[in-house]
Design a protein around this motif. Structure first.
Motif, PDB file in Angstrom:
ATOM      1  N   GLY A 111       0.905  -1.384  -0.303  1.00  0.00           N
ATOM      2  CA  GLY A 111      -0.313   0.340  -0.166  1.00  0.00           C
ATOM      3  C   GLY A 111       0.920   1.264  -0.275  1.00  0.00           C
ATOM      4  N   GLY A 112       2.079   1.293  -0.092  1.00  0.00           N
ATOM      5  CA  GLY A 112       3.126   2.197   0.044  1.00  0.00           C
ATOM      6  C   GLY A 112       2.698   2.919  -1.773  1.00  0.00           C
ATOM      7  N   LEU A 113       4.060   4.315  -1.921  1.00  0.00           N
ATOM      8  CA  LEU A 113       3.956   4.959  -2.805  1.00  0.00           C
ATOM      9  C   LEU A 113       5.171   4.704  -3.185  1.00  0.00           C
ATOM     10  N   ALA A 114       5.809   4.308  -4.745  1.00  0.00           N
ATOM     11  CA  ALA A 114       5.970   3.876  -5.083  1.00  0.00           C
ATOM     12  C   ALA A 114       6.548   5.116  -6.480  1.00  0.00           C
ATOM     13  N   LEU A 115       8.119   5.584  -7.014  1.00  0.00           N
ATOM     14  CA  LEU A 115       8.047   7.209  -8.147  1.00  0.00           C
ATOM     15  C   LEU A 115       9.340   6.308  -8.509  1.00  0.00           C
ATOM     16  N   LEU A 116       9.200   6.721 -10.043  1.00  0.00           N
ATOM     17  CA  LEU A 116       9.782   5.972 -11.150  1.00  0.00           C
ATOM     18  C   LEU A 116      10.391   7.469 -11.610  1.00  0.00           C
ATOM     19  N   VAL A 117      11.507   7.789 -11.574  1.00  0.00           N
ATOM     20  CA  VAL A 117      12.219   9.147 -11.766  1.00  0.00           C
ATOM     21  C   VAL A 117      12.556   8.539 -13.032  1.00  0.00           C
ATOM     22  N   HIS A 118      11.862   9.617 -14.865  1.00  0.00           N
ATOM     23  CA  HIS A 118      12.436   9.509 -15.927  1.00  0.00           C
ATOM     24  C   HIS A 118      13.195  10.834 -16.075  1.00  0.00           C
ATOM     25  N   HIS A 119      13.837  10.255 -16.731  1.00  0.00           N
ATOM     26  CA  HIS A 119      14.812  11.475 -17.255  1.00  0.00           C
ATOM     27  C   HIS A 119      14.284  11.599 -18.686  1.00  0.00           C
ATOM     28  N   ASP A 120      13.554  12.306 -19.214  1.00  0.00           N
ATOM     29  CA  ASP A 120      13.111  13.097 -19.890  1.00  0.00           C
ATOM     30  C   ASP A 120      12.663  14.642 -20.395  1.00  0.00           C
ATOM     31  N   ASP A 121      14.417  15.096 -19.476  1.00  0.00           N
ATOM     32  CA  ASP A 121      14.372  16.788 -19.666  1.00  0.00           C
ATOM     33  C   ASP A 121      15.446  17.269 -21.477  1.00  0.00           C
ATOM     34  N   ASP A 122      14.548  17.705 -21.529  1.00  0.00           N
ATOM     35  CA  ASP A 122      14.918  17.892 -23.185  1.00  0.00           C
ATOM     36  C   ASP A 122      15.441  19.411 -23.453  1.00  0.00           C
ATOM     37  N   THR A 123      15.380  19.740 -22.527  1.00  0.00           N
ATOM     38  CA  THR A 123      15.672  21.426 -22.655  1.00  0.00           C
ATOM     39  C   THR A 123      16.981  21.843 -21.655  1.00  0.00           C
TER      40      THR A 123
END
Length: 307
Positions: free
Chosen positions: A256-268
């Motif tokens: 029941g926890g929170l799972a975070l997936l960092v997505h390296h999508d920064d093209d700026t």
């Protein structure tokens, strides 16, 4: 009152994180403080991992020295990649691991254990500390202390302010991380869980020394096993960025926890180059698994610490 998560953009992701923290830390549904455990991957989650993970940068420098002493090594991988500066091969070996091909990873690990074989744990820690003091990130040109992700460091502090105990759970080698985690992340060495080289006690010198072997590789399904063996609790929040973190993220979600997936999508052009390699499966399955994807481009208003 200071703004919460100031380097995060005002997006649904930030709101979801803060709402989760508030729910489990305060009010009628609050979880006992002892059960508020958060775990985070390191490379690509708390700091950069491109063009190659920081530990690999350190090891490359050691391989160069070994090849200079024994030129025949320069004719074989991974020493050839180190000598020629072939970062693509070195980084690609890890990407191929996350895609299920460990052929080149085995070459890497075999050469990695040769760097520390027979060295005392104190001498290794001193060598790693010197590296952190002197080395610069290969593309940013800054000290590695400035290559941490400011939004994620803020999240660590927010969790601690709400009664969470934070652990580092990485495929990276445990003793390579320990000399810097308190300074960079505020995580003491006893809360670092990572891959481990073999160890033995030298009765004659009274030293703990490394052996020419790998005790275990803390990645994939091994991560939940190591979390349980070290902490004895299921994490309430988990953060990662790659296929190798899926099991850990699923472990938190199953409770029941929170799972975070960092997505390296920064093209700026803000310094964190976009890439999906090694995270294809995690990104494809995130929605079905109930994993919250953190977009570097949309969810972070800045990436690195100021100054």
């Amino acid at each position: 009152m200071a703004e919460r998560l100031p380097s995060w953009a005002d997006t649904p992701t930030r709101e979801a994180i803060l709402s989760f923290i508030d729910r489990v830390a305060h009010g009628p549904d609050a979880v006992p403080e002892a059960e508020r455990v958060a775990v985070f991957d390191n490379d690509g989650t708390l700091w950069t991992e491109k063009p190659m993970p920081t530990q690999l940068h350190y090891i490359v420098e050691q391989w160069k020295r070994q090849a200079a002493a024994d030129p025949s090594l320069a004719e074989q991988q991974p020493y050839r990649a180190a000598v020629t500066g072939d970062f693509a091969w070195l980084g690609g070996a890890l990407d191929r691991h996350y895609q299920g091909d460990d052929t080149d990873l085995k070459l890497l690990i075999g050469a990695v254990v040769g760097v520390t074989d027979g060295m005392s744990v104190e001498d290794y820690a001193a060598s790693v500390s010197r590296f952190y003091e002197e080395a610069k990130h290969l593309t940013l040109g800054t000290p590695y202390a400035d290559a941490v992700y400011a939004p994620m460091i803020e999240l660590l502090r927010e969790l601690e302010a709400n009664g969470f105990t934070v652990y580092l759970v990485s495929g990276g080698e445990r003793d390579f991380m320990r000399p810097m985690t308190e300074q960079y992340y505020g995580i003491p060495p006893e809360r670092v869980i990572g891959s481990a080289l073999g160890l033995r006690f030298d009765e004659d010198s009274g030293e703990v020394r490394y052996t020419a072997g790998l005790d275990f590789f803390d990645d994939g399904p091994e991560k939940p096993v190591r979390i349980w063996s070290r902490i004895g609790r299921r994490p309430l929040l988990a953060g990662g960025n790659s296929n190798g973190d899926l099991s850990m993220l699923g472990y938190a979600r199953a409770g029941g926890g929170l799972a975070l997936l960092v997505h390296h999508d920064d093209d700026t052009g803000r310094g964190d180059a976009p890439y999906d390699a090694g995270a294809e499966r995690a990104l494809a399955e995130a929605s079905d698994r109930g994993i919250t994807v953190v977009s570097v481009k949309r969810d972070w208003s800045r990436i690195f610490p100021e100054g």
